[in-house]
Design a protein around this motif. Structure first.
Motif, PDB file in Angstrom:
ATOM      1  N   ALA A 108      -4.418  26.711  33.432  1.00  0.00           N
ATOM      2  CA  ALA A 108      -5.028  25.967  32.323  1.00  0.00           C
ATOM      3  C   ALA A 108      -6.546  26.062  32.455  1.00  0.00           C
ATOM      4  N   GLN A 109      -7.215  24.965  32.911  1.00  0.00           N
ATOM      5  CA  GLN A 109      -8.680  24.977  33.005  1.00  0.00           C
ATOM      6  C   GLN A 109      -9.201  26.019  34.003  1.00  0.00           C
ATOM      7  N   THR A 110      -8.383  26.402  34.951  1.00  0.00           N
ATOM      8  CA  THR A 110      -8.815  27.424  35.911  1.00  0.00           C
ATOM      9  C   THR A 110      -9.108  28.749  35.222  1.00  0.00           C
ATOM     10  N   PHE A 111      -8.530  28.947  34.055  1.00  0.00           N
ATOM     11  CA  PHE A 111      -8.814  30.145  33.259  1.00  0.00           C
ATOM     12  C   PHE A 111     -10.321  30.286  33.047  1.00  0.00           C
ATOM     13  N   ARG A 116      -9.037  28.210  25.605  1.00  0.00           N
ATOM     14  CA  ARG A 116     -10.281  28.380  24.848  1.00  0.00           C
ATOM     15  C   ARG A 116     -11.290  27.287  25.211  1.00  0.00           C
ATOM     16  N   GLU A 117     -10.801  26.065  25.334  1.00  0.00           N
ATOM     17  CA  GLU A 117     -11.673  24.932  25.651  1.00  0.00           C
ATOM     18  C   GLU A 117     -12.247  25.013  27.065  1.00  0.00           C
ATOM     19  N   SER A 118     -11.582  25.744  27.942  1.00  0.00           N
ATOM     20  CA  SER A 118     -12.031  25.819  29.337  1.00  0.00           C
ATOM     21  C   SER A 118     -13.173  26.794  29.550  1.00  0.00           C
ATOM     22  N   LEU A 119     -13.447  27.651  28.562  1.00  0.00           N
ATOM     23  CA  LEU A 119     -14.415  28.719  28.769  1.00  0.00           C
ATOM     24  C   LEU A 119     -15.849  28.194  28.810  1.00  0.00           C
ATOM     25  N   PRO A 120     -16.669  28.773  29.680  1.00  0.00           N
ATOM     26  CA  PRO A 120     -18.073  28.343  29.777  1.00  0.00           C
ATOM     27  C   PRO A 120     -18.880  28.841  28.593  1.00  0.00           C
ATOM     28  N   GLU A 121     -20.046  28.275  28.419  1.00  0.00           N
ATOM     29  CA  GLU A 121     -20.943  28.690  27.343  1.00  0.00           C
ATOM     30  C   GLU A 121     -21.286  30.167  27.496  1.00  0.00           C
ATOM     31  N   GLY A 122     -21.262  30.885  26.382  1.00  0.00           N
ATOM     32  CA  GLY A 122     -21.610  32.300  26.396  1.00  0.00           C
ATOM     33  C   GLY A 122     -20.417  33.228  26.462  1.00  0.00           C
ATOM     34  N   ILE A 123     -19.209  32.669  26.700  1.00  0.00           N
ATOM     35  CA  ILE A 123     -18.002  33.482  26.742  1.00  0.00           C
ATOM     36  C   ILE A 123     -16.995  32.894  25.760  1.00  0.00           C
ATOM     37  N   SER A 124     -16.501  33.731  24.865  1.00  0.00           N
ATOM     38  CA  SER A 124     -15.534  33.264  23.874  1.00  0.00           C
ATOM     39  C   SER A 124     -14.175  33.915  24.111  1.00  0.00           C
TER      40      SER A 124
END
Length: 458
Positions: A139-142, A176-184
């Motif tokens: 999940a968030q580890t993604f 999708r929600e787990s991704l850091p800023e700058g990566i979609s």
């Protein structure tokens, strides 16, 4: 068009080829994430949309390119800064970009694995990496995995990632929600049987053995379209100098090449080079043909002879024709599976013994695990032939090798047997890296190995 040499010499005022095209390196954190099928499905998706798609493969591989050629409807070539050379990597991409609507490069192993790695090739070409991440059980580890890949090397751009094998739309939203800023998230691919192909001990089952491959690819393309993966990646600008044509060292030489389900591991660039040097190529099937084409030289490439031992052994007219070619002292190159076909006996996975050509005394036996893997070179006065080895069998023979290949690190590796015009080894060569040496092999000239100095692996 003639293929380039590994390190071509360019005229002082040659005009650079230049083109701008959407392109991406399809990669992953490691093997088994699904990047091969995602690459093939993307190629088919955009081809079905009316685009011309060119696909390339990082590093040595025969099986993935077979599938990628069917998926894209276009030829697939290898790119590898060491094996094919940096100049050739640049030229092949620029040449393809002249009329392509999309370029995809399938990476090998994990993004940063190997030397040079898929990341090294992406940086060299100025192409962003597009990781495929298996999201099962995650999940968030993604987001942490995506962040780690993007930060590991600041010189490598990663703007998007693909989630593979998600369990539900909600699962995809969490990723999708787990991704850091700058990566979609470019898309989230659900678990689906359409996104898989059968495997065996050397990798994917050969494309020609899958009667429903076209339908499989269309189904996989449909899965990707539903996942929102029908958009194009960002365009990149590529440029390179065109290569010089190789000298006509094989003008008029007739080369017969084995090509069927048993022996089929052939780089397109190798065929291109032989033709560019003037050779006349013909093909035959050791499984079904009873005679060789008229030929001055013979090439038995790698493949799966262990899966077809009974048929090979039962085709006595073909075995006799190849023996006669050898007995006449005509040039003959046997690589890996071709080498196995040359022995007295081949023991398959079930332990069944098949009597084959009997040119090389001894037995090739399938082993329970991988026997050799890695980049290597055959170093001779005529040039350094670069390539690789990857086999699950071992050879017992009383023949003594004339030379041995060398691993990239410098250690000796595969034996190279040379006798009566035959050159045989488990080593697979990438012909454009040493055109002069390849020409002499197919003209029956003796290999003059370098034994007292380390190869240049720069």
């Amino acid at each position: 068009m003639a293929p380039p040499l590994r390190t071509p010499i360019f005229p002082d005022k040659v005009a650079l080829m230049k083109a701008t095209v959407p392109a991406a390196m399809i990669t992953a954190p490691g093997s088994g994430q699904g990047k091969s099928m995602v690459t093939a499905a993307l190629a088919r998706l955009h081809r079905n949309a009316g685009r011309k798609v060119r696909v390339f493969k990082h590093g040595p591989d025969y099986l993935d390119p077979m599938v990628l050629e069917v998926a894209s409807g276009q030829p697939v070539y290898q790119l590898h800064p060491w094996m094919t050379g940096e100049d050739e990597c640049r030229w092949r991409l620029v040449e393809a970009a002249q009329d392509a609507d999309l370029i995809l490069v399938e990476g090998s192993m994990g993004l940063f694995d190997g030397d040079p790695s898929s990341a090294d090739l992406a940086k060299l070409m100025g192409i962003p990496a597009l990781p495929v991440i298996d999201a099962r059980g995650m999940a968030q580890t993604f987001g942490a995995v995506a962040l780690g890949l993007s930060k590991f090397d600041s010189a490598l751009p990663i703007y998007q990632v693909i989630a593979n094998r998600i369990g539900s739309p909600r699962h995809g939203a969490m990723l999708r929600e787990s991704l850091p800023e700058g990566i979609s998230l470019l898309g989230a691919i659900p678990r689906n049987e359409a996104m898989s192909l059968p495997n065996r001990h050397l990798g994917l089952v050969q494309a020609g053995e899958l009667g429903d491959l076209e339908q499989r690819l269309d189904s996989a393309a449909g899965v990707l379209a539903e996942a929102g993966l029908d958009g194009l990646p960002l365009p990149v600008t590529l440029e390179a100098a065109p290569p010089e044509s190789p000298p006509p060292l094989l003008e008029g030489v007739r080369i017969a090449i084995a090509r069927d389900a048993a022996l089929s591991f052939i780089y397109r660039a190798n065929l291109d080079l032989l033709q560019a040097m003037g050779a006349k190529l013909s093909f035959f099937s050791p499984l079904t043909d009873s005679a060789l084409p008229d030929a001055d030289a013979l090439w038995l490439p790698g493949g799966y002879p262990e899966l077809h031992g009974a048929t090979l052994a039962g085709n006595r007219p073909m075995l006799e024709a190849i023996r006669n070619h050898y007995s006449a002292g005509k040039p003959m190159l046997a690589e890996c599976g071709g080498l196995m076909t040359c022995v007295d006996e081949l023991a398959d996975h079930d332990g069944e013994i098949h009597n084959l050509l009997g040119i090389i005394p001894g037995r090739a036996s399938m082993a329970g695990r991988l026997q050799a893997l890695g980049l290597q070179s055959l170093n001779a006065e005529q040039g350094q032939l670069r390539g690789h080895t990857y086999h699950h069998s071992r050879l017992e023979t009383d023949w003594h090798p004339l030379a041995r290949t060398r691993k990239v690190a410098g250690a000796e590796a595969e034996p190279v047997y040379c006798r009566n015009g035959l050159v045989a080894s488990y080593f697979h060569g990438y012909f454009p890296s040493a055109p002069e040496l390849v020409a002499e092999i197919f003209r029956g000239q003796a290999i003059r190995p370098l034994t007292d100095k380390e190869p240049d692996h720069a």
